[in-house]
Scaffold this motif. Sequence first.
Motif, mmCIF file in Angstrom:
data_model
loop_
_atom_site.group_PDB
_atom_site.id
_atom_site.type_symbol
_atom_site.label_atom_id
_atom_site.label_comp_id
_atom_site.label_asym_id
_atom_site.label_seq_id
_atom_site.Cartn_x
_atom_site.Cartn_y
_atom_site.Cartn_z
ATOM 1 N N LEU A 125 0.830 -1.197 0.000
ATOM 2 C CA LEU A 125 0.000 0.000 0.000
ATOM 3 C C LEU A 125 0.867 1.250 0.000
ATOM 4 N N PRO A 126 0.572 2.235 -0.855
ATOM 5 C CA PRO A 126 1.376 3.466 -0.907
ATOM 6 C C PRO A 126 1.272 4.247 0.404
ATOM 7 N N ALA A 127 2.361 4.916 0.779
ATOM 8 C CA ALA A 127 2.384 5.719 2.000
ATOM 9 C C ALA A 127 1.691 7.057 1.784
ATOM 10 N N ASP A 128 1.150 7.588 2.847
ATOM 11 C CA ASP A 128 0.503 8.893 2.821
ATOM 12 C C ASP A 128 1.536 9.967 2.449
ATOM 13 N N PRO A 129 1.307 10.722 1.363
ATOM 14 C CA PRO A 129 2.298 11.715 0.948
ATOM 15 C C PRO A 129 2.280 12.992 1.776
ATOM 16 N N ALA A 130 1.235 13.212 2.576
ATOM 17 C CA ALA A 130 1.114 14.449 3.358
ATOM 18 C C ALA A 130 0.476 14.112 4.704
ATOM 19 N N PRO A 131 1.227 13.479 5.609
ATOM 20 C CA PRO A 131 0.631 12.899 6.806
ATOM 21 C C PRO A 131 0.075 13.879 7.834
ATOM 22 N N PHE A 132 0.256 15.181 7.628
ATOM 23 C CA PHE A 132 -0.311 16.148 8.569
ATOM 24 C C PHE A 132 -1.213 17.167 7.873
ATOM 25 N N ALA A 133 -1.607 16.883 6.639
ATOM 26 C CA ALA A 133 -2.461 17.800 5.892
ATOM 27 C C ALA A 133 -3.931 17.571 6.241
ATOM 28 N N VAL A 134 -4.720 18.623 6.115
ATOM 29 C CA VAL A 134 -6.166 18.547 6.322
ATOM 30 C C VAL A 134 -6.832 18.334 4.971
ATOM 31 N N ASN A 135 -7.766 17.398 4.912
ATOM 32 C CA ASN A 135 -8.507 17.211 3.655
ATOM 33 C C ASN A 135 -9.720 18.133 3.642
ATOM 34 N N ASP A 136 -10.534 18.053 2.602
ATOM 35 C CA ASP A 136 -11.698 18.939 2.491
ATOM 36 C C ASP A 136 -12.960 18.326 3.085
ATOM 37 N N GLY A 137 -12.806 17.219 3.799
ATOM 38 C CA GLY A 137 -13.944 16.585 4.431
ATOM 39 C C GLY A 137 -14.621 15.516 3.596
ATOM 40 N N THR A 138 -14.125 15.276 2.374
ATOM 41 C CA THR A 138 -14.746 14.274 1.514
ATOM 42 C C THR A 138 -14.496 12.866 2.064
ATOM 43 N N LEU A 139 -15.552 12.044 2.069
ATOM 44 C CA LEU A 139 -15.496 10.673 2.556
ATOM 45 C C LEU A 139 -15.955 9.726 1.468
ATOM 46 N N LEU A 140 -15.478 8.490 1.520
ATOM 47 C CA LEU A 140 -15.860 7.471 0.546
ATOM 48 C C LEU A 140 -16.301 6.213 1.269
ATOM 49 N N HIS A 141 -17.388 5.610 0.764
ATOM 50 C CA HIS A 141 -17.892 4.336 1.291
ATOM 51 C C HIS A 141 -18.093 3.361 0.140
ATOM 52 N N PRO A 142 -17.413 2.204 0.174
ATOM 53 C CA PRO A 142 -17.653 1.195 -0.861
ATOM 54 C C PRO A 142 -18.959 0.450 -0.591
ATOM 55 N N VAL A 143 -19.903 0.540 -1.513
ATOM 56 C CA VAL A 143 -21.183 -0.146 -1.350
ATOM 57 C C VAL A 143 -20.975 -1.658 -1.370
ATOM 58 N N VAL A 144 -20.049 -2.109 -2.203
ATOM 59 C CA VAL A 144 -19.566 -3.488 -2.208
ATOM 60 C C VAL A 144 -18.048 -3.418 -2.108
ATOM 61 N N SER A 145 -17.421 -4.545 -1.852
ATOM 62 C CA SER A 145 -15.967 -4.586 -1.752
ATOM 63 C C SER A 145 -15.318 -3.903 -2.953
ATOM 64 N N ALA A 146 -14.418 -2.947 -2.684
ATOM 65 C CA ALA A 146 -13.798 -2.148 -3.746
ATOM 66 C C ALA A 146 -12.331 -2.514 -3.907
ATOM 67 N N THR A 147 -11.875 -2.571 -5.148
ATOM 68 C CA THR A 147 -10.463 -2.842 -5.428
ATOM 69 C C THR A 147 -9.633 -1.594 -5.148
#
Length: 237
Positions: free
Chosen positions: A33-55
Amino acid sequence: MVLASVLLLSAEASRAGAARLPFATTHATNAALPADPAPFAVNDGTLLHPVVSATIRDRPAGRPVARLPARQLGNPTWVPVVERVPGWARVLLPARPNGSTGWIATGEHVRIARTTYLVRADVRERRLTLLRYGRPIGSWRVAVGAAETPTPVGRTFLLGSLRENGSLVLPTGAHSDTLHDYGGGPGTVALHGWPDPSVYGQAVSHGCLRVPDEALRALSRVPLGTLVLIHSGGIDA
């Protein structure tokens, strides 16, 4: 007819390959798994939910490296989006190592939402602050990890909401860097209460953040997937 058969076999092989991928959960470790490129940055609040298992891929349209289940720890899986390109979202993941990320296609099998909350924790000040719309709505002294079992720093997220012995526990997507298992679990860092209030303001935990009841009540209203920023010290409450 031959072409249709080839395409069908290719699609079946692709599905079979995806089914063999490991799940990215709080119980998993995945060095691909790729490492977080900005481990102390704030995102814009966007969230994601996989309705079924996601690749999960290592880059947009790249190599499949894992799958994100629709549910884990008895809760729907919501993860924060930290980067976007057309058709793809980079998300934080709950697997080891800490700061793991991956890319998921933003098609019909995922839901996108947005949270107005942000959780900040300052390990040096031993303080947790809850923000909404960028403004603090609560700030509390908390207990953090002891010197031999420190609370890991970086950005993570609220992974689940559980009841243990009648008490609320909020697991995050982070893990202890020194304990690979604890209490029968995988060393997941959580936000939870504590019966003795004298611990607040102390560095005494196994890596979790022990928070007062008032803070826990406020955090119980925060959507899963909301970003949790844990700093080593010096942030403004």
